[in-house]
Design an enzyme around this catalytic site. Structure first.
Site, short mmCIF file in Angstrom:
data_model
loop_
_atom_site.label_atom_id
_atom_site.label_comp_id
_atom_site.label_asym_id
_atom_site.label_seq_id
_atom_site.Cartn_x
_atom_site.Cartn_y
_atom_site.Cartn_z
CB CYS A 293 5.37 -5.27 -1.82
SG CYS A 293 5.02 -5.65 -0.10
CB CYS B 187 1.98 -4.96 5.19
SG CYS B 187 2.44 -3.38 4.47
CB CYS C 29 3.06 -18.56 -3.15
SG CYS C 29 3.15 -16.77 -2.94
CB VAL D 137 4.98 11.28 12.21
CG1 VAL D 137 5.01 9.98 11.41
CG2 VAL D 137 6.17 11.36 13.13
CB THR E 169 5.00 7.69 2.62
OG1 THR E 169 4.93 9.06 2.26
CG2 THR E 169 3.62 7.17 2.94
CG LEU F 51 9.89 10.84 9.53
CD1 LEU F 51 10.99 11.80 9.14
CD2 LEU F 51 8.80 11.55 10.34
CG HIS G 133 4.79 15.30 -2.29
ND1 HIS G 133 5.00 14.01 -2.74
CD2 HIS G 133 5.22 16.10 -3.30
CE1 HIS G 133 5.51 14.03 -3.94
NE2 HIS G 133 5.65 15.31 -4.31
CD GLU H 128 2.56 -26.31 -18.05
OE1 GLU H 128 2.58 -27.37 -18.68
OE2 GLU H 128 3.04 -26.17 -16.93
C1 LIG Z 1 6.32 3.24 -1.99
C2 LIG Z 1 6.36 4.72 -2.27
C3 LIG Z 1 6.19 5.16 -3.56
C4 LIG Z 1 6.24 6.52 -3.84
N1 LIG Z 1 6.09 6.92 -5.14
C5 LIG Z 1 6.15 8.24 -5.42
C6 LIG Z 1 6.04 8.69 -6.76
O1 LIG Z 1 5.88 7.90 -7.70
N2 LIG Z 1 6.11 10.01 -7.00
C7 LIG Z 1 6.29 10.93 -5.99
O2 LIG Z 1 6.33 12.11 -6.27
N3 LIG Z 1 6.40 10.53 -4.72
C8 LIG Z 1 6.36 9.22 -4.41
N4 LIG Z 1 6.52 8.81 -3.12
C9 LIG Z 1 6.88 9.81 -2.11
C10 LIG Z 1 5.67 10.33 -1.37
O3 LIG Z 1 4.92 11.16 -2.20
C11 LIG Z 1 6.17 11.12 -0.17
O4 LIG Z 1 6.85 10.20 0.65
C12 LIG Z 1 5.04 11.71 0.61
O5 LIG Z 1 4.36 12.64 -0.14
C13 LIG Z 1 5.50 12.33 1.90
O6 LIG Z 1 4.36 12.69 2.67
P1 LIG Z 1 4.13 12.16 4.14
O7 LIG Z 1 2.90 12.76 4.63
O8 LIG Z 1 4.16 10.69 4.17
O9 LIG Z 1 5.40 12.74 4.86
P2 LIG Z 1 6.08 12.24 6.19
O10 LIG Z 1 6.96 11.10 5.91
O11 LIG Z 1 5.11 12.11 7.28
O12 LIG Z 1 6.97 13.53 6.52
C14 LIG Z 1 8.01 13.90 5.66
C15 LIG Z 1 8.72 15.17 6.16
O13 LIG Z 1 7.88 16.27 6.00
C16 LIG Z 1 7.75 17.02 7.20
N5 LIG Z 1 6.39 17.51 7.26
C17 LIG Z 1 5.28 16.78 7.02
N6 LIG Z 1 4.19 17.55 7.07
C18 LIG Z 1 4.62 18.79 7.39
C19 LIG Z 1 3.96 20.02 7.57
N7 LIG Z 1 2.66 20.15 7.45
N8 LIG Z 1 4.72 21.09 7.88
C20 LIG Z 1 6.05 20.98 8.02
N9 LIG Z 1 6.72 19.85 7.84
C21 LIG Z 1 6.01 18.77 7.51
C22 LIG Z 1 8.10 16.06 8.29
O14 LIG Z 1 8.67 16.75 9.37
C23 LIG Z 1 9.09 15.13 7.62
O15 LIG Z 1 10.39 15.65 7.75
C24 LIG Z 1 6.46 7.45 -2.80
C25 LIG Z 1 6.62 7.01 -1.48
C26 LIG Z 1 6.57 5.65 -1.21
C27 LIG Z 1 6.76 5.17 0.19
S1 FES Z 2 2.79 -13.58 -4.82
FE1 FES Z 2 0.74 -13.55 -5.42
S2 FES Z 2 0.21 -15.62 -5.23
FE2 FES Z 2 2.33 -15.67 -4.82
S1 FES Z 3 4.36 -2.47 1.58
FE1 FES Z 3 5.73 -4.11 1.44
S2 FES Z 3 5.65 -4.92 3.43
FE2 FES Z 3 4.50 -3.16 3.60
#
Ligand SMILES: Cc1cc2nc3c(=O)[nH]c(=O)nc-3n(C[C@H](O)[C@H](O)[C@H](O)COP(=O)(O)OP(=O)(O)OC[C@H]3O[C@@H](n4cnc5c(N)ncnc54)[C@H](O)[C@@H]3O)c2cc1C
Ligand code: FES
Ligand code: FES
Length: 1285
Positions: free
Chosen positions: A34, A37, A99, A247, A251, A253, A345, A1212
């Site tokens: 969203c 934050c 809001c 970690v 995103t 984990l 990813h 409106e």
């Molecule tokens: C709100 C939101 C929207 C999203 N929308 C999309 C979307 O539209 N399309 C899409 O494709 N994806 C989407 N994603 C997914 C996002 O792309 C993946 O969550 C992200 O790429 C994971 O990368 P990270 O660095 O955050 O991984 P982390 O969460 O840090 O790690 C994930 C896993 O990978 C392992 N890992 C990480 N790095 C390594 C490494 N170098 N070597 C070995 N293991 C490793 C970790 O051990 C863990 O198990 C979305 C995610 C969120 C939260």
């Molecule tokens: S959620 Fe954007 S002003 Fe209320």
């Molecule tokens: S993205 Fe929704 S509270 Fe963090």
């Protein structure tokens, strides 16, 4: 930075109270979905010597990962106490909030962009905001505030009277002398001065440069966090803790830990290691070789690197890179793209991954390191998690090798379809590559990968193998479609449902790929390979993501404060994060946190469990059960609550199964009916009769702040104070008093502001308030009850789903003579807002639907009936429009059906049947529809309806796979409530001896700017500047028995009460003023005090004298009506079901507006919310009534990308006008069906989701899928279905 004592949570949660006392960073979803934050992270890169600023969602940033990073929250950007930053100032002055709950996140997204680009383009602004949701505004003013930093803005109209887009509107400004487009004054804006920004702390640079880095270890209650010092250290750690996850962006984990209960005793965090942020470019004489040590590279950095390559290298060799770039544009929001890493990813391999399948189709490889180094292919087996193709637990990904596309006859494309264009997981994605034998169209190599069709990305390897050696022609396509459908099986109970649709997408996307390749071949050798038909060309491209433009026009007042676009009273506080919501209030000694649960007393930190037995008073009050007793009547009913010492402990204790029992076919109320003429008789004499059914599904409020409550028990006399986010403090007081069995005078309900309501906080806070009060009463301690997003969505439910059945009799010229309409709403398990006979009867949804069911049309013989049905869903509740947005879809649907039967355009049949002169409703209330016809006419004219219709028809002739549709809808909306006493209001005004004035009244500030407007009214009546007047909060102590604030009546009735009290006070002061006309306000006040004249008074508005006699079906049900019309034009992609809103024009007659800026904000916000309701917002249930959609990831509301490309508004508007988009989609789908020789009419339902659009645009692909019918088991329950009600 201190964390919670004894906390085992590693999540960095910046929402002030919990971690550090900052109130700006908000919490909405906890999953990165969203942007509420959003903070700015800054890190120093010791290799490049550069500081990198990027936006991040704080809810997913583990606190331990912050070592070496600087975090800027909204407080660090600017504050009222020090200096307001231009971003904050402009967002406030451009009226970019209501809001205010999303505002700090919006500020941080724009601010971070400006730190990196001082003069961004409008596209960059839109892109930067794509990860931020706003449920109130409709985004236009937010984008506009950002665009004030751009070198040139799109529209020149502001203030100048000239428009770069549409002369029609420019001339309108001239013609209507009193029309204005200037909602703010740009000259007031402070300039952006980058030299004023905080400097990156030098000690962090020294830390980053320190050659003697040491391993860092953080020890928690249950978990250990280790940050290695070097790459070797990392490898050693990974060897010692092979199961310890790395970690990176967190995103994947983070959400797994939070929402799927994953637990890890050890985390390894190499995010800052320079060895994992390594980019090397060399030149082999032909290519730029680009090696990315990608483990630490974010997707945003990957995007930049790919852009660089694409610019430097020949086009035909960078096809994989381009395909990746295309998907990176829409993958999540900017925050997630800046946090998520390519390494994370690739390794996490989400089944919806947009990047992995392209990498696989482009023959990428993964470089791994552990003790040694090796490369493994990033291919089908790896993506399908085949053990032999996977990395070992001690291995880490160091880089990903992305080869250049080898030759010109090599094509790589990525295609995807999602519920909305940006920031949404794909419903299905397909990534494919093909290579041909030299000089031919004979397939040499083919790879096809699909995402979101199973638990992993799936490779259609068998199909590809069979197709090697085949020519790229229609026969090949036909075989490929059949084989791929055989190979990729989606089980009927597949998670996410939509099985038929997803199967259709599998082959529709394949078809798109086929066409793209054919065009590519033709471009290479047009003689040999004929191009695709011109009519098919539009199937090739996705809808572009455009920067929005629009004009808002309104009627101006004079110099008076009333009538001016005054900024929201709390606007600056919203943008600086200093506006305090309940969750931001300081800790209280002995506080406890409540979570809805079953039995959990044995768990850590749990202090008490509260059940029905602990309710001293009435546990079943007016049919609302506070804690379940004997049986649980719906999934999500509060069975009990647990009070614990922290939020974390309360939530942990709550994760227990709930029991449900299901009952059907019960009604919550008596049928409501209105009737005029002789319906049966009329049916005998009409030319034609049609019958039909319309389904309108429910809508979730998704207000930004979940229902918040703080209950403070007092030591004496059983008193209790509740701080609330509600639209109806009186009702909370009533329910709490009933639950505690005390008189209402012991219960104080206080309400200052809340982060969005839309009707969702009328009834529910009373039940939740009672539950909290019972807990506070039992424990004797302060109770915080702030629902998690998922619990809020489950427990508080939403807009009533509706089934409408109609029988319509009409003449061949389109004149409707008779209508018999029956509505059923799914009320859920308790009466809440849909039942009629309770004390809040007049707000009830069924009654509203029936009374408003004529909309703008006159049907001489008209019968309408409505019933609320009892089911075992959570109890549905009030939602903006109270049933009007659902009911009128049925009306418009039968008008369209009549038009179709008569071979007439819908707009003609609408006009024929519209009220023409002073008229009576079916319940015999007189009204004058003249403004309706004026709005209708203006809307037709100013939107150039007929010219656009012709243009759309031309477009449709030339395009087979994309169709345009347009619709215009009229609106007659009754205001207020049919029971007079619900239109009353009171106010209390004190004048203090320094001349300052404190106003209180019974209305609640919900973001709509009620307090601001009341200050304008008081300023007008007392004839003093607005700065003299303050409005602090609404409380049952100052104004008792206040009615609910809803239905757009808050300003009207409270304004009259404030006017009344101010006039009383002026009457008190009159003799003094008369004697001293040249005196100042302060002098008069001082004199009044000396003369013992009261400087405090109450004001009262008795209410409009409405009534409704349901026995007779007659009454003066509403005080007045407002009228409007809206035009929308869309383009749909018949192959995927995507749609694009090209243009919207809204005309409303809202009489004189007290504050045009706030009113326009309401119009646009309601329109976009309505558009979401009628198109993409969709809740998914199991057959047992389990709600699956419990986060913004599962329930998609419009983002900044969904708003109309062109948005023109006058006056409106209501939520219902968003249905112009629904009917425009219907028109486009009808055009597609006509061309395919299909039936003229088809079942219209709401929402018109991509699934509905695609499956209604029937073609060879849908036929192929439907050859094997799928019996869907899960996720596809239609809650408006008759067998469920
Ligand atoms: C709100 C939101 C929207 C999203 N929308 C999309 C979307 O539209 N399309 C899409 O494709 N994806 C989407 N994603 C997914 C996002 O792309 C993946 O969550 C992200 O790429 C994971 O990368 P990270 O660095 O955050 O991984 P982390 O969460 O840090 O790690 C994930 C896993 O990978 C392992 N890992 C990480 N790095 C390594 C490494 N170098 N070597 C070995 N293991 C490793 C970790 O051990 C863990 O198990 C979305 C995610 C969120 C939260
Ligand atoms: S959620 Fe954007 S002003 Fe209320
Ligand atoms: S993205 Fe929704 S509270 Fe963090």
């Amino acid at each position: 930075m201190p964390s919670l004592p004894h906390s085992d949570e590693l999540i960095f949660f910046v929402n002030g109270r919990k971690v550090i006392r900052l109130t700006g960073t908000k919490y909405f979803c906890g999953g990165g979905g969203c942007g509420a934050c959003t903070v700015m992270m800054s890190r120093y890169n010791s290799t490049t010597k550069a500081i990198h600023h990027y936006p991040a969602t704080a809810c997913l940033v583990p606190i331990c990962s912050l070592y070496g990073a600087a975090v800027t929250t909204v407080e660090g950007v600017g504050s009222i106490k020090t200096r307001i930053h231009p971003v904050q100032e402009r967002l406030a002055k451009c009226h970019g909030m209501q809001c205010g709950f999303c505002s700090p996140g919006m500020v941080m997204s724009i601010y971070t962009l400006l730190r990196n680009h001082q003069e961004p383009t409008p596209e960059q602004i839109t892109k930067a905001l794509a990860g931020n949701l706003c449920r109130c505004t409709g985004y236009r003013p937010i984008v506009e505030s950002g665009k004030t930093f751009c070198e040139s803005t799109v529209c020149e109209l502001k203030g100048s009277g000239k428009c770069c887009m549409d002369q029609e509107y420019g001339s309108l400004v001239n013609r209507w002398e009193k029309m204005c487009t200037k909602l703010y004054n740009e000259d007031e804006f402070q300039p952006l001065d980058p030299s004023q920004e905080p400097i990156f702390p030098s000690e962090l640079i020294r830390t980053a440069e320190d050659p003697n880095k040491r391993r860092l270890t953080f020890q928690g209650e249950r978990t250990t966090w280790i940050t290695p010092a070097t790459l070797n250290d990392l490898l050693e750690l990974k060897a010692n803790f092979p199961k310890g996850p790395l970690v990176m962006g967190n995103t994947e984990l983070g959400p797994s830990i939070k929402f799927k209960n994953e637990f890890h005793p050890v985390f390894i965090s190499p995010l800052g290691l320079p060895e994992l942020h390594f980019v090397n470019t060399t030149d082999d004489g032909k290519h730029l070789l680009f090696q990315i040590r990608c483990a630490g590279y974010s997707l945003a950095q990957l995007n930049d690197a790919l852009h660089f390559i694409v610019l430097e290298q020949p086009k035909e060799e960078t096809k994989t890179h381009r395909a990746l770039l295309k998907h990176l544009r829409t993958l999540a929001g900017a925050q997630i793209r800046n946090m998520a890493t390519l390494g994370g990813h690739v390794v996490s391999r989400p089944n919806f991954s947009d990047l992995n399948p392209i990498l696989a189709a482009g023959n990428a490889a993964i470089n791994l390191i552990s003790k040694g180094q090796q490369q493994i292919p990033l291919n089908g087996p790896f993506l399908e998690r085949s053990p032999e193709a996977d990395l070992k637990s001690e291995e880490i990904v160091s880089s990903v090798y992305i080869p250049y596309s080898a030759q010109s006859r090599h094509f790589v494309f990525g295609l995807r379809m999602a519920q909305r264009q940006e920031n949404a997981f794909a419903i299905v994605n397909a990534e494919m590559s093909v290579k041909f034998e030299d000089g031919t169209n004979t397939i040499k190599e083919l790879q096809m990968f699909y995402g979101s069709v199973g638990p992993t990305t799936v490779s259609a390897s068998q199909t590809c193998k069979q197709l090697i050696g085949r020519q790229w022609d229609n026969q090949m396509l036909s075989d490929a479609c059949r084989w791929v459908l055989d190979e990729i099986y989606i089980p009927p109970a597949a998670e996410g449902g939509m099985v038929e649709y997803r199967r259709t997408l599998i082959i529709s996307l394949l078809f798109k790929f086929y066409l793209k390749v054919r065009r590519g071949l033709d471009q290479m050798d047009p003689q040999k390979f004929p191009n695709i038909p011109e009519k098919f060309m539009s199937a090739l491209e996705d809808f572009p993501i455009e920067t929005r433009q629009g004009i808002q026009m309104f009627q101006v007042g004079g110099q008076d404060p009333v009538g001016h676009p005054v900024m929201h009273q709390s606007a600056i506080k919203h943008t600086t994060g200093e506006a305090v919501y309940i969750d931001d209030m300081p800790c209280i000694d002995q506080e406890l946190f409540l979570a809805p649960i079953t039995k959990a007393l044995a768990l850590p930190g749990v202090v008490d469990v509260i059940t029905a037995e602990d309710v001293p008073g009435d546990n079943n009050y007016q049919g609302e059960i506070f804690c379940a007793q004997n049986e649980v009547i719906c999934m999500g009913q509060v069975v009990g609550t647990v009070a614990a010492d922290t939020y974390a402990h309360a939530r942990e204790a709550a994760k227990k199964p709930r029991i449900i029992t299901i009952e059907h076919n019960l009604f919550l109320s008596d049928e409501k009916k209105i009737e005029q003429g002789n319906v049966e008789q009329a049916f005998k004499y009409v030319d034609q009769i049609i019958k039909g059914e319309v389904h309108v599904e429910e809508q979730e409020h998704l207000y930004m702040e979940t229902s918040p409550i703080l209950a403070l028990p007092k030591e004496e006399d059983k008193e209790m104070v509740l701080h609330l986010g509600t639209q109806y403090p009186t009702r909370v007081q009533e329910y709490v008093a009933a639950a505690l069995n005390v008189p209402r005078n012991r219960i104080t309900c206080r309400m200052k502001r809340t982060g969005g309501v839309f009707g969702g906080k009328v009834a529910k806070p009373a039940v939740l308030g009672a539950v909290s009060a019972v807990a506070a009463n039992k424990t004797g301690r302060p109770i915080w009850f702030i629902l998690e997003r998922g619990d809020d969505m489950l427990i508080t439910a939403g807009r009533h789903p509706l089934l409408g059945k109609y029988k319509i009799g009409f003449m061949n010229n389109g004149v409707i003579k008779a209508a018999d309409v029956k509505y059923y709403v799914n009320g859920g398990c308790t009466p809440d807002e849909c039942e009629i006979s309770l004390c809040f009867a007049s707000t009830q949804v069924v009654e509203f639907i029936v009374l408003k069911s004529e909309n703008a049309y006159y049907i001489p013989n008209f019968r309408c009936r409505g019933s609320a049905c009892k089911t075992n869903l959570p109890s549905n509740t009030a939602f903006r429009g109270f049933g009007f947005p659902q009911g009128t879809v049925v009306v418009e649907a039968y008008i369209i059906a009549v038009a179709s039967q008569c071979n007439l355009p819908p707009e003609e049949v609408k006009e024929i049947n519209m009220h023409k002169r002073i008229s009576k409703t079916a319940f015999k209330q007189t009204f004058n529809p003249e403004p309706l016809r004026r709005c209708w006419k203006e809307c037709l004219e100013k939107s150039s309806f007929y010219a656009r219709k012709l243009a759309a028809e031309e477009f449709n002739k030339k395009n087979y796979w994309q169709k345009r549709g347009l619709a215009i809808v009229p609106m007659k909306l009754s205001m207020g409530i049919p029971t007079a006493y619900y239109n009353q209001a009171a106010a209390l005004v004190h004048i203090y001896l320094d001349g300052s004035v404190l106003v209180t009244h019974g209305g609640c500030e919900l973001g709509q700017g009620l307090y601001t407007k009341m200050i304008q009214v008081a300023s007008h009546e007392l004839n003093i500047p607005q700065s003299y007047i303050h409005l602090s909060e609404t409380s049952t102590v100052t104004v008792p028995n206040g009615v609910l604030t809803s239905g757009s009546m808050g300003t009207d009735i409270n304004g009259k009460a404030v006017q009344n009290v101010c006039q009383t006070l002026m009457a008190h002061l009159h003799p003094i003023i008369r004697k001293n006309r040249k005196g100042k306000w302060e002098d008069w006040i001082a004199k009044a005090f000396e003369d013992s004249i009261s400087l405090s008074a109450t004001g009262y508005f008795k209410g409009y004298q409405t009534n409704m006699d349901w026995e007779k079906g007659e009454g003066n049900a509403y005080p007045y009506y407002v009228y409007g019309a809206a035009y929308s034009e869309v383009e749909v992609d018949c192959l995927t079901g995507a749609h694009k809103l090209l243009r919207t024009d809204i005309f409303m007659d809202a009489a004189f507006s007290i504050n045009p800026a706030l009113h326009i904000g309401q119009i646009e916000g309601a329109f976009i919310q309505g558009m979401g309701f009628y198109t993409i917002e969709e809740l998914k249930y199991s057959p047992e009534g389990v709600l699956y959609s419990r986060s913004p990831d599962d329930y998609k509301i419009p983002t900044v990308t969904e708003i109309p490309e062109e948005f023109y508004g006058l006056g409106e508007a209501g939520m219902f006008l968003g249905s112009s988009v629904l009917f425009a989609i219907y028109d486009a789908v009808a055009a597609a069906r006509r061309e395919r020789g299909l039936a003229k009419t088809f079942v219209l339902s709401s929402p018109a989701t991509p699934e509905m659009i695609r499956m209604t645009c029937v073609d060879q692909f849908t036929d192929m899928v439907r050859e094997v019918p799928v019996v869907v088991i899960d996720f596809q329950v239609v809650v408006s279905n008759q067998n469920k009600i």
